[in-house]
Design an enzyme around this catalytic site. Sequence first.
Site, PDB file in Angstrom:
ATOM      1  N   MET A 100       0.778  -1.179   0.072  1.00 64.44           N
ATOM      2  CA  MET A 100      -0.083  -0.168   0.062  1.00 64.44           C
ATOM      3  C   MET A 100       0.910   1.330   0.134  1.00 64.44           C
ATOM      4  SD  MET A 100      -2.822  -1.104   2.841  1.00 64.44           S
ATOM      5  CE  MET A 100      -3.980   0.281   2.297  1.00 64.44           C
ATOM      6  N   GLY A 103       7.595   4.559   3.587  1.00 62.33           N
ATOM      7  CA  GLY A 103       7.989   5.857   4.116  1.00 62.33           C
ATOM      8  C   GLY A 103       9.326   5.508   4.858  1.00 62.33           C
ATOM      9  N   THR A 104       9.620   6.498   5.586  1.00 59.50           N
ATOM     10  CA  THR A 104      10.998   6.626   6.059  1.00 59.50           C
ATOM     11  C   THR A 104      10.891   5.409   7.370  1.00 59.50           C
ATOM     12  OG1 THR A 104      10.422   8.217   7.858  1.00 59.50           O
ATOM     13  CG2 THR A 104      11.627   8.886   5.770  1.00 59.50           C
ATOM     14  N   PHE A 105       9.687   4.899   7.855  1.00 60.65           N
ATOM     15  CA  PHE A 105       9.333   4.168   8.785  1.00 60.65           C
ATOM     16  C   PHE A 105       9.527   2.962   8.414  1.00 60.65           C
ATOM     17  CE2 PHE A 105       5.437   5.298   7.076  1.00 60.65           C
ATOM     18  CZ  PHE A 105       4.813   3.915   6.969  1.00 60.65           C
ATOM     19  N   GLY A 106       9.081   2.403   7.130  1.00 61.85           N
ATOM     20  CA  GLY A 106       9.009   1.159   6.758  1.00 61.85           C
ATOM     21  C   GLY A 106       8.089   0.974   5.620  1.00 61.85           C
ATOM     22  N   LYS A 123       1.593  -2.288   9.144  1.00 56.07           N
ATOM     23  CA  LYS A 123       2.947  -1.246   8.804  1.00 56.07           C
ATOM     24  C   LYS A 123       4.021  -2.143   9.417  1.00 56.07           C
ATOM     25  CE  LYS A 123       4.217   3.233  10.615  1.00 56.07           C
ATOM     26  NZ  LYS A 123       3.997   4.439  11.726  1.00 56.07           N
ATOM     27  N   ASP A 219       3.289  15.553  13.631  1.00 58.58           N
ATOM     28  CA  ASP A 219       3.678  15.335  12.087  1.00 58.58           C
ATOM     29  C   ASP A 219       2.359  15.527  11.584  1.00 58.58           C
ATOM     30  OD1 ASP A 219       5.261  14.996  10.105  1.00 58.58           O
ATOM     31  OD2 ASP A 219       5.103  12.828  10.161  1.00 58.58           O
TER      32      ASP A 219
END
Length: 435
Positions: A100, A103-106, A123, A219
Amino acid sequence: METQWVAEHPHVTMDKRPRKRPRLTWDVPPPLPPTRVIPTLYCGQEVVNGASTNHWLHSCYYTGVPRPASPPWRADDKDGHYVFAVGETLSPRYKILSKMGEGTFGQVLECLDLEKMETVAIKIVRSLQKYREAAMIEIDVLQRLAIADISGARYVQIRNWFDYRNHICIVFEKLGPSLYDFLRRNSYRSFPIDLVRELGRQLLESVAFMHDLRLIHTDLKPENILLVSSECIKVPDCKFVTRSAKDGSFFKNLPKSSAIKLIDFGSTTFEHQDHSYVVSTRHYRAPEVILGLGWNYPCDLWSVGCILVELCSGEALFQTHENLEHLAMMERVLGPLPQHMVVRADRRAEKYFRRGPRLDWPEGATSSESVRAVYKLPRLENLVMQHVDHSAGDLIDLLQGLLRYDPTERLKAQEALRHPFFIRDRRRYGYSFMH
């Protein structure tokens, strides 16, 4: 998570949005029909009404059809992302249907919960320690919000979480596209003002609720605001009424429902925690953050103001990647920075000024393109008038309150909700496609 730690590990990906976004057509694919699969058991942290229930592996027994085998072990990629293949299982419980987003997180994967036979979004956090720690913060915040927000209408609902092959995996309800994705797929055509009013009201209600819980999101941006439903309708675009009906530009898409939910709480901070580092994605970052003055609840309200402008215009208000240019854009749109904030700027921000409180612009510009990007920006009042028909006066007044430089003078979330923009002529100008 989009938090940028000043000394330890700044994110270079926070400011990657292009100055001018590519114009794309509406390209939402039809949802994949769920495949009928025999349910299996899985042991993890099940979340029910905000509380987690432990299911330990040694206490799980399964009788019946064997559950899917785990995929072969693979090393993570060079950035610590989990390597997967569509059709595999993510733990025995979740079958991967599609990717889907990233991002920087995963990464976020669309998966089928084989136990409850429902589609969920998972996520998968990068295996690096700082992202694992942020994921555990997000889980804590999500569970606190789930307990406090009984209706579950404001924030994405956490279903489950587990640690899989050194990746924290957070299972969420599956929602629709983000407001940014909707704009992008709709060629960045602005939303009608009545829809902006409904989206803004819900956003401020969610922010006010978090602030009452002593939480600061830090954020807020269109990417972190999801429509609950993916359904949309096609309506005539009043800006292109003179074009032929055969031209696709004659129509634009609008959400069928205006219901939204906030996501991404990996950088959410409690009021009592350290507020010295840099927060917020560049385009929505408040001036006190750039100047190193510290930040608190008002930084969320600055972000809300930037978001409302973007929903009205289709483009980010401050499309920039550098601090000096960002401050110059602020002064171009909102007027000069207050002297009392400039003189208190920390040592890292002193270089942006010369001859006292005067911004080092355009002398300090890195390029002529940067100077032109600032020069072409209109004043806030003119910008709103270009895109809004009725309610423009009320919206301008609201934005001037949300985008006040001094955070102590900026509107609070509850104050903004009482603004005439949200209460005047609400019955007359309701969003007609709400469900």
